[in-house]
Design a protein around this motif. Structure first.
Motif, mmCIF file in Angstrom:
data_model
loop_
_atom_site.group_PDB
_atom_site.id
_atom_site.type_symbol
_atom_site.label_atom_id
_atom_site.label_comp_id
_atom_site.label_asym_id
_atom_site.label_seq_id
_atom_site.Cartn_x
_atom_site.Cartn_y
_atom_site.Cartn_z
ATOM 1 N N VAL A 26 -1.731 -2.588 1.439
ATOM 2 C CA VAL A 26 -2.901 -2.215 2.231
ATOM 3 C C VAL A 26 -3.674 -1.090 1.550
ATOM 4 C CG1 VAL A 26 -3.669 -1.172 4.403
ATOM 5 C CG2 VAL A 26 -1.930 -2.972 4.427
ATOM 6 N N TYR B 100 2.381 -1.648 3.308
ATOM 7 C CA TYR B 100 1.403 -0.567 3.347
ATOM 8 C C TYR B 100 0.978 -0.110 1.957
ATOM 9 C CZ TYR B 100 1.732 -0.393 8.377
ATOM 10 O OH TYR B 100 1.663 -0.730 9.704
ATOM 11 N N GLY C 244 -7.194 -6.063 3.659
ATOM 12 C CA GLY C 244 -6.277 -4.950 3.880
ATOM 13 C C GLY C 244 -5.920 -4.798 5.356
ATOM 14 N N ALA D 211 -2.317 -5.265 7.134
ATOM 15 C CA ALA D 211 -1.748 -4.184 7.930
ATOM 16 C C ALA D 211 -1.257 -4.684 9.281
ATOM 17 C CB ALA D 211 -2.779 -3.063 8.141
#
Length: 204
Positions: free
Chosen positions: A76, A73, A196, A200
């Motif tokens: 991301v 994350y 991204g 994720a």
């Protein structure tokens, strides 16, 4: 070092990913010299993943859901940040070459390095990729893996520089048009956002 490894590594490097997109974007907007800095940054950004694979640290990343999710994350968030900055034409991804906002080679390289460092998929990839090319009877398997990692980095640098130089030549011809510049800005931002989103949704 087997021919099979060299061919496989070259194919992997040639496939466009976030590093290629970043290097091409820098080449388009900032020119051929800046794209070299981007290529260097992206190349050195894979070094931690290679070392982690050699030292066995990537096994922890592969087995620990918490560590993987935290790093994932973070990656991301950084990709979405680059998408937003590109869309707003500021930060490390502004595409206007002669706008008085020139970026230093160091800042360009750091951005490229962070793109790869914050991608846990890269570390897990090397954990699976390098060991399969080490001979079962290897006397020094760690040395072999480090050598293969070094060759992979050299290939990455060479291929990315070629991508960047081509983008730099194209950028000089097409980005004089505000319409084309807007289209490129939106396309690159959408690409980073897509990377991204894909990251994720990645499971270990």
């Amino acid at each position: 070092m087997s021919l099979e490894f060299l061919i496989t590594a070259l194919v992997v490097v040639l496939v466009p990913g976030t590093g290629v997109v970043y290097t091409v974007a820098v080449g388009l907007g900032k020119g051929r010299l800046a794209s070299v800095a981007a290529a260097i940054g992206c190349t050195f950004g894979i070094l931690p993943s290679i070392l982690a694979s050699v030292l066995g640290l990537s096994a922890l990343l592969h087995t620990s859901a918490l560590v993987f999710q935290v790093l994932k994350y973070a990656g991301v968030a950084y990709l979405l940040y680059l998408a937003w900055q590109t869309l707003k034409d500021r930060g490390p991804m502004d595409l206007k070459a002669d706008d008085g906002r020139a970026k230093s080679p160091v800042s360009i390289a750091v951005t490229g390095a962070l793109i790869n460092i914050l991608n846990p998929k890269l570390t897990v990839f090397f954990l699976a990729f390098l060991p399969q090319f080490v001979a079962h009877d290897a006397t020094h398997p760690v040395v072999e893996m480090l050598s293969m990692g070094g060759v992979f980095m050299a290939m990455t640098l060479g291929v990315f520089i070629v991508y960047g130089q081509f983008a730099g030549l194209v950028g000089q011809k097409v980005l004089g048009s505000e319409r084309v510049l807007t289209w490129m800005r939106r396309s690159i931002a959408a690409t980073f956002a897509a990377f991204g989103l894909r990251l994720a949704l990645t499971e270990r």
